[in-house]
Design a protein around this motif. Sequence first.
Motif, mmCIF file in Angstrom:
data_model
loop_
_atom_site.group_PDB
_atom_site.id
_atom_site.type_symbol
_atom_site.label_atom_id
_atom_site.label_comp_id
_atom_site.label_asym_id
_atom_site.label_seq_id
_atom_site.Cartn_x
_atom_site.Cartn_y
_atom_site.Cartn_z
ATOM 1 N N GLN A 1 24.528 46.253 53.433
ATOM 2 C CA GLN A 1 25.187 46.623 54.564
ATOM 3 C C GLN A 1 24.995 45.709 56.260
ATOM 4 O O GLN A 1 24.375 45.250 56.489
ATOM 5 N N GLU A 2 26.471 45.803 56.599
ATOM 6 C CA GLU A 2 26.246 45.324 57.434
ATOM 7 C C GLU A 2 27.677 45.748 59.134
ATOM 8 O O GLU A 2 28.576 46.335 58.131
ATOM 9 N N PRO A 3 27.611 45.705 59.837
ATOM 10 C CA PRO A 3 28.514 46.460 60.663
ATOM 11 C C PRO A 3 29.529 45.224 61.239
ATOM 12 O O PRO A 3 29.420 44.367 61.414
ATOM 13 N N VAL A 4 30.921 46.073 61.129
ATOM 14 C CA VAL A 4 32.170 44.357 61.003
ATOM 15 C C VAL A 4 32.728 45.258 61.879
ATOM 16 O O VAL A 4 33.317 46.813 62.383
ATOM 17 N N THR A 5 33.895 44.409 63.163
ATOM 18 C CA THR A 5 34.467 45.560 64.053
ATOM 19 C C THR A 5 36.323 45.503 63.357
ATOM 20 O O THR A 5 36.497 44.578 63.317
ATOM 21 N N LEU A 6 37.044 46.319 62.956
ATOM 22 C CA LEU A 6 38.356 46.304 63.076
ATOM 23 C C LEU A 6 39.506 45.919 63.743
ATOM 24 O O LEU A 6 39.269 46.788 65.168
ATOM 25 N N SER B 1 42.355 60.861 74.029
ATOM 26 C CA SER B 1 42.935 59.794 72.424
ATOM 27 C C SER B 1 44.623 60.288 72.251
ATOM 28 O O SER B 1 44.139 61.952 72.281
ATOM 29 N N ASP B 2 44.931 59.135 72.083
ATOM 30 C CA ASP B 2 46.702 59.138 71.723
ATOM 31 C C ASP B 2 46.506 58.795 70.494
ATOM 32 O O ASP B 2 47.470 59.023 69.835
ATOM 33 N N ALA B 3 45.507 59.005 69.131
ATOM 34 C CA ALA B 3 45.303 58.961 67.874
ATOM 35 C C ALA B 3 46.492 60.077 67.461
ATOM 36 O O ALA B 3 46.070 61.390 68.159
ATOM 37 N N ASP B 4 47.240 59.531 66.377
ATOM 38 C CA ASP B 4 47.590 60.932 65.617
ATOM 39 C C ASP B 4 47.892 59.963 64.297
ATOM 40 O O ASP B 4 46.826 59.035 63.115
ATOM 41 N N LEU B 5 48.028 61.108 62.722
ATOM 42 C CA LEU B 5 47.617 60.422 61.820
ATOM 43 C C LEU B 5 48.698 59.907 61.010
ATOM 44 O O LEU B 5 48.289 58.982 59.655
ATOM 45 N N VAL B 6 49.751 59.712 61.990
ATOM 46 C CA VAL B 6 50.866 58.518 61.328
ATOM 47 C C VAL B 6 49.989 56.901 62.049
ATOM 48 O O VAL B 6 50.116 55.974 61.039
ATOM 49 N N ALA B 7 49.589 56.632 62.615
ATOM 50 C CA ALA B 7 48.630 55.744 63.358
ATOM 51 C C ALA B 7 47.717 55.752 62.470
ATOM 52 O O ALA B 7 47.592 54.196 61.947
ATOM 53 N N TRP B 8 47.160 56.573 61.907
ATOM 54 C CA TRP B 8 46.548 56.656 60.825
ATOM 55 C C TRP B 8 46.484 55.206 59.890
ATOM 56 O O TRP B 8 45.939 54.522 59.432
ATOM 57 N N GLY B 9 47.814 56.042 59.290
ATOM 58 C CA GLY B 9 48.245 55.664 57.984
ATOM 59 C C GLY B 9 49.233 53.960 58.240
ATOM 60 O O GLY B 9 48.845 52.505 57.066
ATOM 61 N N LYS B 10 49.720 54.145 59.511
ATOM 62 C CA LYS B 10 50.222 52.266 59.672
ATOM 63 C C LYS B 10 49.125 51.643 60.572
ATOM 64 O O LYS B 10 49.754 50.066 60.041
ATOM 65 N N LEU B 11 48.276 51.686 61.465
ATOM 66 C CA LEU B 11 48.029 51.207 62.012
ATOM 67 C C LEU B 11 46.083 50.541 60.637
ATOM 68 O O LEU B 11 45.964 49.450 61.394
ATOM 69 N N MET C 1 44.540 52.007 58.700
ATOM 70 C CA MET C 1 44.825 51.347 56.711
ATOM 71 C C MET C 1 45.248 49.995 56.721
ATOM 72 O O MET C 1 44.319 49.497 56.387
ATOM 73 N N PRO C 2 46.022 49.954 57.053
ATOM 74 C CA PRO C 2 46.166 48.467 56.897
ATOM 75 C C PRO C 2 45.070 47.360 57.391
ATOM 76 O O PRO C 2 44.868 45.912 57.076
ATOM 77 N N ALA C 3 44.964 47.525 58.850
ATOM 78 C CA ALA C 3 43.647 46.857 59.353
ATOM 79 C C ALA C 3 42.921 46.733 58.504
ATOM 80 O O ALA C 3 41.832 45.557 58.312
ATOM 81 N N ALA C 4 41.903 47.689 58.261
ATOM 82 C CA ALA C 4 41.296 47.956 56.935
ATOM 83 C C ALA C 4 40.751 47.248 56.321
ATOM 84 O O ALA C 4 40.433 45.800 55.449
ATOM 85 N N LEU C 5 42.724 47.472 55.144
ATOM 86 C CA LEU C 5 42.733 46.373 54.245
ATOM 87 C C LEU C 5 42.826 45.025 54.064
ATOM 88 O O LEU C 5 42.033 43.413 54.333
ATOM 89 N N ASP C 6 43.535 44.494 55.345
ATOM 90 C CA ASP C 6 43.805 43.076 56.005
ATOM 91 C C ASP C 6 42.418 42.284 56.420
ATOM 92 O O ASP C 6 41.955 41.268 55.943
ATOM 93 N N MET D 1 51.179 52.568 54.683
ATOM 94 C CA MET D 1 50.465 50.763 54.825
ATOM 95 C C MET D 1 51.686 49.874 54.528
ATOM 96 O O MET D 1 52.429 49.950 53.526
ATOM 97 N N SER D 2 51.325 48.940 55.372
ATOM 98 C CA SER D 2 52.907 47.932 55.391
ATOM 99 C C SER D 2 52.610 46.915 54.085
ATOM 100 O O SER D 2 52.628 46.125 53.773
ATOM 101 N N ASN D 3 50.733 47.238 53.815
ATOM 102 C CA ASN D 3 50.090 46.071 53.137
ATOM 103 C C ASN D 3 49.770 46.671 51.725
ATOM 104 O O ASN D 3 49.387 45.730 51.416
ATOM 105 N N ALA D 4 50.686 47.949 51.892
ATOM 106 C CA ALA D 4 50.064 48.229 50.276
ATOM 107 C C ALA D 4 49.925 47.422 49.120
ATOM 108 O O ALA D 4 49.249 48.259 48.043
#
Length: 291
Positions: free
Chosen positions: A2-7, A76-86, A88-93, A119-122
């Motif tokens: 395991q290693e820590p990474v930053t998205l 925090s201004d996070a919401d569910l839409v940001a989780w899906g649009k920003l 999750m795509p960053a994780a896959l990228d 996700m734009s990259n799904a």
Amino acid sequence: MQEPVTLKCEDGYQLSATLFRPTKPLCGAIVIAPATGIKRQFYAHFATFLADYGFAVLTFDNRGIGESVSTSTRKSDADLVAWGKLDMPAALDTLEQFYPDQSYFLVGHSAGGQLIGLMSNAHKLKAFINFGSSSGSLRNMRLRYRLKAHFFMNVFIPVSNFLFGHTKANWVGMGEPLPRGVARQWRQWCNGQGYVQTSFGKEVTDHYYSSLAVPSKWIIASDDDIANEANLKEMISVYEGSNARYCVLYPAAFGLDDIGHMRFFSRSSQRLWPLVTNFFDEHLQPAGGTF
């Protein structure tokens, strides 16, 4: 290993993540998308199993959760839409940057499976598998649990947001404290129909639910009060373009006392984990193989 990474997300927000390196020859790469308010450490044993099988695996904390809280949860201004649009795509990228030219997969838990269509990259995924992902519609829940869910969604969330500026979900055993925007959308979508579909044309102006032609498998447990079969079918119907199939797990059939909404990822349920690798193996086969 395991290693820590930053998205780094498209809007510059940084997320804390962990990369699990495969201990066998690499066969593919997997993102684990977490449930609402659940920290990435919850999936560590499951991710280790996948890495021991030969997959590179990335787990992460959504913005506003765990180690991805950049300010106080109240601010925090996070919401569910940001989780899906920003997020999750960053994780896959990021996974693609570490392991280019691989077969990419996603394991979604609850919200992690509900938000894939944002996700734009799904389209880069070869397949995805979800556990406990459904519309979460209150109206389809068993009466006893529906009363509990109504109290949490329609009393606890708005009162907590008003008093504290965020939802103290941890007070009632519902994961980490939630940014008010996450809790607000969660409440709105579970009171509606089709979960995220409730916001189509409003907060969700563009999405990929209809066009995402990626094979998927959806798993629920018979003792899950949230992701019951009616809610599962409702969520699958939102993914119009996916070649979807589903199954219902009965705990006793696997020698388990319970599975519910969370225990699939527990070490006590590891006999269930080959359901994931077996499904992904189908989509690692060369063209002409059996789906």
